[in-house]
Design an enzyme around this catalytic site. Structure first.
Site, PDB file in Angstrom:
ATOM      1  N   ASN A 219      47.478  42.444  28.318  1.00 33.26           N
ATOM      2  CA  ASN A 219      46.552  42.340  29.267  1.00 33.26           C
ATOM      3  C   ASN A 219      46.359  40.940  30.086  1.00 33.26           C
ATOM      4  O   ASN A 219      45.591  40.223  29.043  1.00 33.26           O
ATOM      5  CB  ASN A 219      45.309  43.159  29.042  1.00 33.26           C
ATOM      6  CG  ASN A 219      44.203  43.037  30.004  1.00 33.26           C
ATOM      7  OD1 ASN A 219      44.582  43.755  31.157  1.00 33.26           O
ATOM      8  ND2 ASN A 219      43.443  42.104  29.845  1.00 33.26           N
ATOM      9  N   GLU A 220      46.507  40.609  30.892  1.00 36.93           N
ATOM     10  CA  GLU A 220      46.111  39.450  31.707  1.00 36.93           C
ATOM     11  C   GLU A 220      46.769  38.006  31.298  1.00 36.93           C
ATOM     12  O   GLU A 220      46.365  37.087  31.339  1.00 36.93           O
ATOM     13  CB  GLU A 220      44.633  39.399  31.810  1.00 36.93           C
ATOM     14  CG  GLU A 220      44.402  40.548  32.835  1.00 36.93           C
ATOM     15  CD  GLU A 220      42.694  40.481  33.138  1.00 36.93           C
ATOM     16  OE1 GLU A 220      42.480  41.084  34.131  1.00 36.93           O
ATOM     17  OE2 GLU A 220      42.154  39.894  32.618  1.00 36.93           O
ATOM     18  N   ASN A 221      47.368  38.066  30.104  1.00 39.59           N
ATOM     19  CA  ASN A 221      47.792  36.668  29.111  1.00 39.59           C
ATOM     20  C   ASN A 221      48.892  35.971  30.075  1.00 39.59           C
ATOM     21  O   ASN A 221      48.750  34.654  30.120  1.00 39.59           O
ATOM     22  CB  ASN A 221      48.496  37.004  27.759  1.00 39.59           C
ATOM     23  CG  ASN A 221      47.342  37.688  27.098  1.00 39.59           C
ATOM     24  OD1 ASN A 221      46.120  37.505  27.245  1.00 39.59           O
ATOM     25  ND2 ASN A 221      47.703  38.293  25.980  1.00 39.59           N
TER      26      ASN A 221
END
Length: 802
Positions: free
Chosen positions: A409-411
């Site tokens: 998630n979102e890295n």
């Protein structure tokens, strides 16, 4: 045959010099709560009072006696949270450092005291950080250095409650000759025939080495077997005429029992059983004139995914029962949701979660557990992540509801946009996991399902990771800085996160903040608002459309919930009307883990916000929506969306009205929407409301559906003073239910009955409604007990601009 001794009873938690009764599975916080040694962390400001728990070491103990005649005894922990040392019968068995995987220790011949000593998660994380070096993180907590539920360390909707404990079942397994180590069913279907390729791995004792074993498998009355002398076997089964498993709304969800057993010389040694479903799943990421798509295809059917994001349903996950999973997921299904994304800062959920999704037809998008941080790729983390991924891919792959693995998630986005590169200075940050290790593991173990490297992710570094024209997109600029009308500014290929905040239900606030005089900035309200500038964003969101109430908490509470529902609806209506360019929306978020102002549709006590009812409307198979002009359009449009399997032929009545209900123009449009299609039609010029007067609106009605369009913000519209009658009617034969009947004398915009004001257990079957003068609505209420008209009026709200 293998014997199992559950080890769930007789545990104690050492607290100072005392031994407290402990529940296993459980955690330190819940045991201390049960002993009345700490206040409820969910109440008031108590979260701060229990912060010390996460910074201490803790020890669980029990006495174990058994008399097994088997060759081997294993001590099996399905989940230890997190850094632990296990001692049994005076022998040091080993250590653990990962909440998300199963551990197995050889405990043959051991009895007596069993101790599990947990090191503080903070101490473990710091020890790892000293080895790997520091990495950037969105939050000032060390979640990326320990394989533990990241939101334990706090999030912008969650408390900081750093747990420790035996959080999943523990048992002794007694076995001889060989046992089943793992079963991987690769389930496919082709030309009406279901195929199951069962890949079996076994572990042998010394006396079982080299012996011929026989593996048996059966599904739907079909049987097959394989004899083998090594540690692996493959069994293949065909099921002619297999019934397809479909997502909800597209068909049924038939499930088949798959049974596998292991035998030697005709004697059964071990057995395994799961339910499977026959279906195909693909992810179409083809390039086209709009960019790069992201469309789920199940059984050849292209889907617009009607999704929500899921977080752990309790900050203490051991309190989530199978019944609670079923309730929450049934609430999702009731809102016409067909996809649930398990977000990467939580946990791989209990099997009961996926079982319920299998039964309800809810597609599951499963994140691997990485969120909003740069993660070191060195040891000791790399080995743990490899083992964790393998453990959970194998555990979850039987479930037909599981359709997508996602790397993080979102890295990938964070690396590009959140100033991580200068700080990293060439250090590893997780890219090797998302683009290397994890896709290799999925390809090796579960090749029947697609994998995507992250969310958001454009598909390659050739495009910005969060480019709306390529792959998945997270839309957070709108909530953070803009009006929700800006959701209509573009058409992403797949919106994997977007959302708007609102406070929880009033009964939830009163329970969580007892005795507090509620105000947006009262101490408890601020403590239960974890987002950066959360209340400022709430207030600005309201002020763009309404006069911000001063000193009237009830009005503020109502308007924030209205804006949340409207904001999410505006995005979904717009994006659905642009199918198939946009192929899905995944709202942030379905649920909460404690009482808090957040983006959830269901609050921390399980009460439905108006957003939940609005999701049911905007995610229905059939939707009508009046929208401002888009690119290349000269005026407001009527969007007609049909996600059903049949053609929708409907007569849409468009009315241009004055604020007092007077009809200025009316026209009926005959509309045909093909199956799985969206139609955008220009509103006839003569029906366009006068944008300068602030006294006209446009209303569309079709088949019991309604959409309302105002050319000006609500605060600039000449709303009449609301006037309506209320009656309360019993429901024949249902003493626990009643009907609230509201008859409108004036325009009632976004009429809302807040049922929890009638009683903490009360629920209503409808959310926001707009009534025209002379119209009536009936709201079914359950669980309220006897109420009066005055009680109902105190629980009714509508837009009333003064």
């Amino acid at each position: 045959m293998k014997d199992v001794t559950p080890l769930t009873d007789g545990w104690s938690l050492r607290h100072g010099d005392a031994l407290l009764p402990a529940v296993v599975p459980g955690c330190v916080h819940t045991d201390l709560l049960a002993a009345d040694l700490i206040p409820d962390p969910f109440t008031g400001l108590n979260e701060k009072e229990v912060a010390w728990i996460g910074r201490r070491d803790w020890t669980y103990r029990t006495d174990v006696a058994h008399d097994s005649g088997h060759e081997r005894t294993d001590l099996v922990f399905e989940g230890l949270d997190t850094a632990a040392r296990i001692t049994f019968g005076g022998r040091d068995l080993g250590t653990t450092r990962n909440m998300h995987r199963t551990y197995r220790f050889d405990a043959t011949g051991l009895t007596g005291e069993l101790q599990v000593h947990f090191t503080s998660a903070y101490d473990e994380a710091e020890a790892v950080r000293q080895v790997t070096g520091s990495r950037p993180n969105v939050y000032p907590e060390p979640s990326q250095y320990i394989r533990k539920m990241a939101c334990n360390f706090g999030w912008d909707w969650g408390p900081t409650l750093v747990t420790a404990g035996i959080w999943r079942p523990v048992r002794l397994e007694h076995w001889s000759t060989a046992r089943i180590a793992s079963v991987r069913p690769l389930v496919t279907v082709e030309n009406g025939t279901g195929r199951v390729e069962i890949r079996l791995a076994v572990e042998r004792t010394a006396t079982g080495a080299g012996r011929e074993l026989t593996a048996h498998a059966s599904v739907d009355g079909r049987r097959a077997q394989a004899a083998f002398e090594g540690d692996e076997a493959v069994i293949r089964l065909d099921v002619p005429g297999a019934r397809l498993w479909w997502p909800r709304g597209y068909g049924e969800q038939p499930l088949y029992d798959l049974e596998v057993s292991l035998a030697a010389d005709g004697a059964e040694l071990d057995a395994w059983q799961r339910r499977i479903g026959f279906r195909t799943v693909e992810l179409d990421r083809s390039a086209d004139e709009h960019g790069t798509g992201f469309t789920l295809v199940v059984n050849g059917e292209r889907l617009f995914a009607r999704g929500v994001n899921w977080i752990p349903d309790d900050a203490f996950p051991t309190r989530i029962t199978p019944e609670r999973y079923r309730t929450r997921l049934a609430q999702a299904a009731d809102a016409n949701i067909d996809l649930v994304r398990i977000w990467g800062g939580g946990i791989y959920e209990d099997d009961a979660f996926y079982d319920a999704c299998d039964e309800l037809g809810l597609l599951v998008w499963q994140d691997f557990l990485f969120a909003c941080s740069a993660y070191p790729e060195e040891q000791p983390l790399r080995g743990e992540i490899d083992a964790e991924a393998r453990d959970n891919v194998v555990r979850l792959m039987p479930h037909p509801s599981l359709v997508l693995w996602n790397g993080n998630n979102e890295n990938l986005w964070g690396f590009r946009d959140w100033d991580w590169e200068p700080e990293l200075a060439g250090d590893s940050w997780g890219e090797g996991y998302y683009l290397g290790l994890l896709p290799r593991i999925v390809a090796e173990l579960d090749p029947t399902r697609p994998y995507t490297a992250g969310s958001p992710w454009s598909g390659s570094w050739d495009h910005h990771p969060n480019d709306p024209a390529h792959g998945t997109h997270h839309s957070w600029e709108v909530w953070n800085r803009q009006d929700y009308a800006e959701y209509r500014a573009d058409v992403p290929r797949f919106v994997a996160e977007f959302g708007w905040q609102a406070p929880p239900a009033m009964a939830t606030l009163r329970r969580a903040l007892p005795g507090e005089e509620l105000a947006p900035d009262s101490p408890g309200m601020l403590h239960h608002q974890k987002a950066e500038d959360g209340n400022g964003k709430l207030n600005r969101g309201v002020a763009r459309h309404f006069d911000l109430p001063e000193g009237d908490f009830d009005r503020w509470h109502y308007l924030t919930q209205v804006v949340q529902a409207r904001a999410v609806a505006a995005g979904i209506e717009h994006w659905r009307s642009h199918w198939p360019v946009c192929a899905g929306t995944v709202v942030w978020q379905l649920n909460d883990c404690w009482p808090v102002s957040s983006w959830a549709a269901i609050d921390g006590d399980g009460r439905l916000k108006p957003l939940h009812h609005e999701l049911r409307r905007v995610y229905a198979d059939r939707l009508i929506s009046l929208q401002p002009a888009g690119e290349g359009e000269s005026g407001p449009v009527l969007a007609v969306v049909n996600q059903g399997s049949g053609t929708w032929r409907t007569a849409v009545t468009l009315r241009r009205l004055e604020a007092d209900g007077g009809v200025l123009g009316e026209e009926v449009l005959e509309v045909r929407a093909a199956p799985r299609s969206a139609v955008r039609l220009a509103v006839p010029t003569g029906l366009l409301p006068d944008a300068d007067s602030g006294k006209e609106l446009l209303v569309a009605d079709a088949d019991g559906l309604r959409s309302v369009f105002l050319p000006v913000p609500d605060k600039d519209f000449a709303y009449p003073k609301p006037s309506y009658d209320v009656t309360v009617e019993p429901v024949a034969g249902q003493s626990d239910k009643l009907d609230v009947v509201v008859s409108a004398h004036t325009l009632l915009r976004d009429l809302l009955l807040q049922p929890d004001r009638l009683g903490p257990s009360a629920a209503a079957d409808q959310g926001l409604l707009t009534l025209l003068p002379g119209e009536r609505t009936r709201i079914r209420v359950s669980g309220s007990g006897p109420v009066t008209e005055a009680d109902v009026r105190a629980a009714l709200f509508c837009v009333d601009v003064v």
